[in-house]
Scaffold this active site. Structure first.
Site, mmCIF file in Angstrom:
data_model
loop_
_atom_site.group_PDB
_atom_site.id
_atom_site.type_symbol
_atom_site.label_atom_id
_atom_site.label_comp_id
_atom_site.label_asym_id
_atom_site.label_seq_id
_atom_site.Cartn_x
_atom_site.Cartn_y
_atom_site.Cartn_z
ATOM 1 N N ARG A 46 -69.652 -45.580 13.541
ATOM 2 C CA ARG A 46 -70.222 -45.324 14.872
ATOM 3 C C ARG A 46 -71.756 -45.178 14.806
ATOM 4 O O ARG A 46 -72.463 -45.664 15.677
ATOM 5 C CB ARG A 46 -69.652 -44.036 15.457
ATOM 6 C CG ARG A 46 -68.178 -44.102 15.844
ATOM 7 C CD ARG A 46 -68.013 -44.705 17.222
ATOM 8 N NE ARG A 46 -66.634 -44.751 17.631
ATOM 9 C CZ ARG A 46 -66.101 -43.962 18.576
ATOM 10 N NH1 ARG A 46 -66.828 -43.041 19.160
ATOM 11 N NH2 ARG A 46 -64.846 -44.100 18.921
ATOM 12 N N ASP B 147 -68.568 -34.862 32.252
ATOM 13 C CA ASP B 147 -68.341 -35.254 30.860
ATOM 14 C C ASP B 147 -69.633 -34.978 30.110
ATOM 15 O O ASP B 147 -70.706 -34.914 30.707
ATOM 16 C CB ASP B 147 -67.972 -36.748 30.771
ATOM 17 C CG ASP B 147 -67.249 -37.076 29.471
ATOM 18 O OD1 ASP B 147 -66.014 -37.243 29.501
ATOM 19 O OD2 ASP B 147 -67.910 -37.144 28.411
HETATM 20 C C1 SAM Z 1 -60.150 -38.980 25.434
HETATM 21 S S1 SAM Z 1 -61.277 -38.678 26.703
HETATM 22 C C2 SAM Z 1 -60.231 -37.965 27.922
HETATM 23 C C3 SAM Z 1 -60.361 -38.666 29.243
HETATM 24 C C4 SAM Z 1 -59.409 -38.172 30.335
HETATM 25 N N1 SAM Z 1 -59.528 -36.777 30.532
HETATM 26 C C5 SAM Z 1 -57.990 -38.521 30.027
HETATM 27 O O1 SAM Z 1 -57.214 -37.649 29.711
HETATM 28 O O2 SAM Z 1 -57.656 -39.704 30.109
HETATM 29 C C6 SAM Z 1 -62.165 -37.246 26.101
HETATM 30 C C7 SAM Z 1 -63.475 -37.034 26.822
HETATM 31 O O3 SAM Z 1 -63.947 -35.735 26.506
HETATM 32 C C8 SAM Z 1 -65.353 -35.781 26.481
HETATM 33 N N2 SAM Z 1 -65.874 -34.638 25.704
HETATM 34 C C9 SAM Z 1 -65.854 -34.419 24.379
HETATM 35 N N3 SAM Z 1 -66.453 -33.272 24.061
HETATM 36 C C10 SAM Z 1 -66.871 -32.731 25.236
HETATM 37 C C11 SAM Z 1 -67.578 -31.545 25.576
HETATM 38 N N4 SAM Z 1 -67.986 -30.678 24.648
HETATM 39 N N5 SAM Z 1 -67.841 -31.315 26.865
HETATM 40 C C12 SAM Z 1 -67.451 -32.186 27.831
HETATM 41 N N6 SAM Z 1 -66.791 -33.328 27.557
HETATM 42 C C13 SAM Z 1 -66.496 -33.593 26.277
HETATM 43 C C14 SAM Z 1 -65.638 -37.116 25.824
HETATM 44 O O4 SAM Z 1 -66.943 -37.578 26.087
HETATM 45 C C15 SAM Z 1 -64.553 -37.992 26.403
HETATM 46 O O5 SAM Z 1 -65.031 -38.733 27.494
#
Ligand code: SAM
Length: 526
Positions: A63, A176
């Protein structure tokens, strides 16, 4: 004599690579060694909460190599130094975060959640609103929105149920940590693969062929209009949100955090969920360690433990709801019913009384009294008649340096905070009415030093700009005053303080005040 063979060392078609290409190649070859991996993962953990096991070295290497290539940097050590030198708020830190998050998602993921939302939660809200047990207001937070599929599925679910329900005020906040995905959210254009679990008729109703990307589909404007996107790091100790939500979706993000981080984030989240609100988490996530905060009411569906009552009911498969207690009201105390004849103090039971001082705000929809004493300060009593709720603030200056003062010591903040509190009670900014007091020149100041006058000018201006009508006011003069406000009826009373002596209301010489507005018809003087 044999002629010496001339050796061509460089192929005629060979051109020297540019220094740029060399640097990019070097970045491509950069190897992430274990010590640098550990440093980077510590940084990632501290900033995002994302916890990476030893097996994630290759993942991080691939990445971040792309980023090194972009920066033409030949080693991870240099990259780490760059991150450290810029600090947690640096631009590169955000670039790095955008690369290490996992954003996998799709429309109608874990559809049973949306079914529950439409068939149970939304229906119950509509019934309660019809019985006037709740305002027609719905707030949803999608706390790890990724590229937008989840918040737009929520918005589509809202449209499906509420399209024919008049008068509802509905907003979805989608947040996000990753700024790239938030940009994609705003574009709202998706390849068909992201819609594989979306019923055909929903696709027809809520998507149009993309104008910019042939073969892709764009979410229709009426769905987009329901959603607001903001960056928010769940790891931050303060979230810039001033409301409580009826529904929170925080799905498939906890899995990236370790247990202590999950617990901290979810405890924090409880502050933003209404007591009767519902929290949805991802299919492989659990809140089993937080039974004192959340009770399971369905598969990966939770409510505040205190609201549901009793011990955690881990085995329940059907959601259970407590019926909200109808909001108590003082009988006959509505200004519309009593023709202002029933004094606030004559309520049947002794009323709870809350005294506020400068920098405080108090709001309520319960029978109670808020009181304060003013000199040059201002107290604004705001009231929403439709929900029988209101509140009072008390500020010292229009604006200024915070220093050790409370933020609501300044009118600009005190007004927004008070409005927000009333909105949290279900109020509507457009329905608010104000009664305004204070702004006296108690120190006998002259000219530009007249703090009271500055406050008076500020509040008149503010309320005018915000289209909030003043239904009563007592502003200016050179005496302090005591104000009483009953938030659930909107009635206010005031008395002037003449040093140690209380002046009878009938004897107040209103000519001595600087008030130029309407008579204080709606204020009960005492
Ligand atoms: C796998 S996606 C989940 C998307 C959606 N909630 C779903 O269930 O389909 C995880 C998301 O969490 C966000 N994320 C990770 N760490 C985070 C943080 N500390 N605060 C806010 N968002 C975070 C990532 O950027 C990513 O877009």
């Amino acid at each position: 004599m044999r002629r010496p063979v001339r050796r061509t060392l460089i192929h005629p078609k060979f051109t020297m690579p540019s220094t740029e290409t060399l640097a990019e190649d070097a970045a491509q070859q950069a190897v992430l060694r274990i010590p640098q991996f550990r440093l980077l993962r510590e940084l990632i953990y501290d900033t995002t909460g994302i916890s990476l096991g030893d097996n994630k070295l290759d993942f991080i290497q691939s990445r971040l190599r792309k980023r090194l290539r972009h920066l033409k940097m030949d080693s991870f050590a240099k990259y780490y130094d760059l991150l450290k030198s810029q600090g947690p708020q640096g631009a590169e830190m955000q670039e790095m975060i955008n690369r290490v998050t996992t954003n996998k998602t799709h429309f109608f993921r874990e559809d049973h959640h949306f079914e529950h939302l439409r068939n149970n939660i939304f229906q119950r809200m509509i019934e309660e609103a019809t019985r006037r047990e709740r305002p027609r207001r719905l707030r949803i937070w999608c706390a790890a929105a990724s590229t937008g599929e989840e918040p737009y599925t929520l918005a589509i679910s809202v449209r499906e149920v509420f399209a024919n329900q008049p008068g509802w005020d509905i907003r979805i906040l989608a947040t996000d940590i990753d700024t790239n995905v938030l940009e994609r959210c705003k574009e709202a254009t998706y390849i068909p693969d992201q819609l594989l679990e979306t019923p055909g008729e929903i696709v027809k109703r809520y998507f149009s062929p993309s104008k910019s990307t042939p073969g892709s589909l764009t979410v229709r404007q009426e769905v987009k209009d329901l959603v607001t996107f903001r960056q928010l790091n769940l790891l931050e100790s303060e979230w810039p949100i001033r409301t409580q939500f009826d529904v929170i979706f925080c799905r498939n993000v906890l899995i990236y955090f370790d247990q202590p981080t999950q617990d901290t984030v979810m405890r924090h989240m409880a502050d933003y969920l209404k007591p009767e609100g519902t929290l949805f988490i991802g299919h492989s996530e659990s809140l089993s360690g937080l039974a004192s905060t959340y009770t399971r009411v369905g598969r990966t569906i939770y409510q505040h433990t205190n609201y549901v009552g009793g011990p955690a009911s881990g085995s329940q498969s059907q959601p259970q709801y407590s019926t909200p207690t109808p909001r108590p009201m003082l009988s006959g105390n509505s200004p519309r019913n009593d023709a202002s004849s029933t004094p606030v103090a004559k309520a049947t039971a002794p009323l709870e009384r809350k005294s506020i001082i400068v920098g405080d705000i108090h709001s309520s929809d319960k029978p109670m009294l808020i009181s304060t004493v003013l000199g040059s300060c201002i107290a604004v009593c705001l009231y929403d008649d439709a929900i029988k709720a209101g509140g009072m603030n008390h500020f010292a200056l229009p604006t200024g340096q915070l220093g050790s003062r409370k933020i609501a010591s300044f009118g600009v903040h005190a007004m927004e905070l008070l409005i927000n509190e009333i909105m949290q009670l279900g109020g509507d900014r457009r329905r608010l009415k104000a009664k305004v007091f204070g702004g006296a020149n108690v120190l006998g100041m002259s000219g530009e030093d007249k703090i009271g006058q500055k406050n008076v000018d500020f509040i008149r201006n503010f309320l005018h700009t915000e289209n909030i009508p003043i239904t009563a006011e007592y502003l200016g003069g050179n005496q302090g005053m005591q104000v009483l406000f009953e938030p659930c009826s909107g009635r206010a009373k005031m008395k002037l303080l003449d040093h140690s002596k209380t002046i009878e209301a009938e004897k107040i010489d209103r000519a001595q005040t600087t008030t130029k507005s309407e008579p204080v018809s709606d204020i009960t003087l005492f």
